[in-house]
Design a protein around this motif. Sequence first.
Motif, PDB file in Angstrom:
ATOM      1  N   PRO A   1      24.938-115.196  -5.455  1.00 28.83           N
ATOM      2  CA  PRO A   1      25.187-114.625  -4.150  1.00 28.83           C
ATOM      3  C   PRO A   1      26.871-114.599  -3.693  1.00 28.83           C
ATOM      4  O   PRO A   1      27.094-113.525  -3.042  1.00 28.83           O
ATOM      5  CB  PRO A   1      24.325-115.340  -3.135  1.00 28.83           C
ATOM      6  CG  PRO A   1      23.900-116.742  -3.725  1.00 28.83           C
ATOM      7  CD  PRO A   1      24.082-116.346  -5.180  1.00 28.83           C
ATOM      8  N   THR A   2      27.374-115.490  -4.060  1.00 22.54           N
ATOM      9  CA  THR A   2      28.963-115.685  -3.569  1.00 22.54           C
ATOM     10  C   THR A   2      29.597-114.496  -4.271  1.00 22.54           C
ATOM     11  O   THR A   2      30.539-113.782  -3.562  1.00 22.54           O
ATOM     12  CB  THR A   2      29.539-117.062  -3.658  1.00 22.54           C
ATOM     13  OG1 THR A   2      28.654-118.018  -2.951  1.00 22.54           O
ATOM     14  CG2 THR A   2      30.984-116.651  -3.430  1.00 22.54           C
ATOM     15  N   ARG A   3      29.433-114.299  -5.641  1.00 23.07           N
ATOM     16  CA  ARG A   3      30.089-113.513  -6.316  1.00 23.07           C
ATOM     17  C   ARG A   3      29.716-112.020  -6.055  1.00 23.07           C
ATOM     18  O   ARG A   3      30.515-111.193  -5.849  1.00 23.07           O
ATOM     19  CB  ARG A   3      29.801-113.739  -7.676  1.00 23.07           C
ATOM     20  CG  ARG A   3      30.491-114.931  -8.531  1.00 23.07           C
ATOM     21  CD  ARG A   3      30.536-115.053 -10.020  1.00 23.07           C
ATOM     22  NE  ARG A   3      29.529-115.432 -10.521  1.00 23.07           N
ATOM     23  CZ  ARG A   3      28.965-116.677 -10.554  1.00 23.07           C
ATOM     24  NH1 ARG A   3      29.716-117.676 -10.287  1.00 23.07           N
ATOM     25  NH2 ARG A   3      27.866-117.012 -11.481  1.00 23.07           N
ATOM     26  N   ARG A   4      28.439-111.795  -5.587  1.00 20.44           N
ATOM     27  CA  ARG A   4      28.063-110.461  -5.178  1.00 20.44           C
ATOM     28  C   ARG A   4      28.615-110.112  -3.861  1.00 20.44           C
ATOM     29  O   ARG A   4      28.941-109.063  -3.692  1.00 20.44           O
ATOM     30  CB  ARG A   4      26.406-110.511  -5.112  1.00 20.44           C
ATOM     31  CG  ARG A   4      25.532-110.450  -6.300  1.00 20.44           C
ATOM     32  CD  ARG A   4      24.244-110.175  -6.217  1.00 20.44           C
ATOM     33  NE  ARG A   4      23.459-110.951  -5.252  1.00 20.44           N
ATOM     34  CZ  ARG A   4      23.008-112.010  -5.523  1.00 20.44           C
ATOM     35  NH1 ARG A   4      23.169-112.731  -6.634  1.00 20.44           N
ATOM     36  NH2 ARG A   4      22.089-112.873  -4.684  1.00 20.44           N
ATOM     37  N   ALA A   5      28.633-111.045  -3.018  1.00 21.98           N
ATOM     38  CA  ALA A   5      29.389-110.907  -1.559  1.00 21.98           C
ATOM     39  C   ALA A   5      31.084-110.556  -2.031  1.00 21.98           C
ATOM     40  O   ALA A   5      31.665-109.580  -1.265  1.00 21.98           O
ATOM     41  CB  ALA A   5      29.433-111.934  -0.855  1.00 21.98           C
ATOM     42  N   ILE A   6      31.608-111.158  -2.962  1.00 24.95           N
ATOM     43  CA  ILE A   6      33.026-110.950  -3.331  1.00 24.95           C
ATOM     44  C   ILE A   6      33.083-109.243  -3.657  1.00 24.95           C
ATOM     45  O   ILE A   6      33.868-108.605  -3.455  1.00 24.95           O
ATOM     46  CB  ILE A   6      33.594-111.988  -4.201  1.00 24.95           C
ATOM     47  CG1 ILE A   6      33.656-112.991  -3.581  1.00 24.95           C
ATOM     48  CG2 ILE A   6      34.735-111.290  -4.875  1.00 24.95           C
ATOM     49  CD1 ILE A   6      34.030-114.270  -4.596  1.00 24.95           C
ATOM     50  N   LEU A   7      32.180-109.101  -4.625  1.00 25.36           N
ATOM     51  CA  LEU A   7      32.183-107.678  -5.305  1.00 25.36           C
ATOM     52  C   LEU A   7      31.840-106.726  -3.914  1.00 25.36           C
ATOM     53  O   LEU A   7      32.514-105.529  -3.830  1.00 25.36           O
ATOM     54  CB  LEU A   7      31.131-107.556  -6.215  1.00 25.36           C
ATOM     55  CG  LEU A   7      31.265-108.312  -7.403  1.00 25.36           C
ATOM     56  CD1 LEU A   7      29.944-108.102  -8.581  1.00 25.36           C
ATOM     57  CD2 LEU A   7      32.528-107.798  -8.227  1.00 25.36           C
ATOM     58  N   ALA A   8      31.072-107.016  -2.890  1.00 27.23           N
ATOM     59  CA  ALA A   8      30.903-105.892  -1.937  1.00 27.23           C
ATOM     60  C   ALA A   8      32.245-105.883  -1.137  1.00 27.23           C
ATOM     61  O   ALA A   8      32.420-104.847  -0.661  1.00 27.23           O
ATOM     62  CB  ALA A   8      29.728-106.557  -1.098  1.00 27.23           C
ATOM     63  N   ARG A   9      32.899-106.804  -0.937  1.00 28.47           N
ATOM     64  CA  ARG A   9      34.180-106.762  -0.175  1.00 28.47           C
ATOM     65  C   ARG A   9      35.132-106.079  -1.062  1.00 28.47           C
ATOM     66  O   ARG A   9      35.760-105.126  -0.324  1.00 28.47           O
ATOM     67  CB  ARG A   9      34.727-108.274   0.076  1.00 28.47           C
ATOM     68  CG  ARG A   9      36.117-108.280   0.313  1.00 28.47           C
ATOM     69  CD  ARG A   9      36.330-107.337   1.675  1.00 28.47           C
ATOM     70  NE  ARG A   9      37.879-107.414   1.910  1.00 28.47           N
ATOM     71  CZ  ARG A   9      38.695-106.419   1.479  1.00 28.47           C
ATOM     72  NH1 ARG A   9      38.322-105.739   0.341  1.00 28.47           N
ATOM     73  NH2 ARG A   9      39.861-106.489   1.772  1.00 28.47           N
ATOM     74  N   LEU A  10      35.276-106.196  -2.306  1.00 24.93           N
ATOM     75  CA  LEU A  10      36.014-105.441  -3.422  1.00 24.93           C
ATOM     76  C   LEU A  10      35.673-103.842  -3.402  1.00 24.93           C
ATOM     77  O   LEU A  10      36.474-103.274  -3.494  1.00 24.93           O
ATOM     78  CB  LEU A  10      36.302-106.061  -4.418  1.00 24.93           C
ATOM     79  CG  LEU A  10      37.095-107.384  -4.672  1.00 24.93           C
ATOM     80  CD1 LEU A  10      36.820-107.939  -5.808  1.00 24.93           C
ATOM     81  CD2 LEU A  10      38.498-107.445  -4.078  1.00 24.93           C
ATOM     82  N   ALA A  11      34.433-103.830  -2.952  1.00 23.34           N
ATOM     83  CA  ALA A  11      33.930-102.275  -3.011  1.00 23.34           C
ATOM     84  C   ALA A  11      34.828-101.472  -1.743  1.00 23.34           C
ATOM     85  O   ALA A  11      34.846-100.202  -1.996  1.00 23.34           O
ATOM     86  CB  ALA A  11      32.564-102.160  -3.020  1.00 23.34           C
TER      87      ALA A  11
END
Length: 116
Positions: free
Chosen positions: A17-27
């Motif tokens: 979930p942390t990596r998914r949150a990072i990707l959401a921010r980078l989106a």
Amino acid sequence: MNTPDPLSATLSALADPTRRAILARLARGEATVNELAAPFDISLPAVSRHLKVLEQAGLISRGREAQWRPCRLEAAPLEAVAGWVERYRRFWDGSFDRMDDYIAQLTKGDPDGDRH
């Protein structure tokens, strides 16, 4: 050590979930490691380890602008996952269509759907 295939590496990276949150921010656009770390209650080295996993999976890339190394989202691995999932969506859609047809046959001639 065997390197996982690209789809497996992507799915493994997305499992956290942390990596998914990072990707959401980078989106939303490029960000530095410090900017990416800000919302999390984990150490900067821990965030860096997450970024390394994302980078190895091809989900992010890091640029270099003087001392600043912005991270950016890379869409290709996500497109590969979407294509893989799409095959199964078509399968499920077909299964639901067949189930709808079967239910319609069972209830044919009985507007309330009651079977006697």
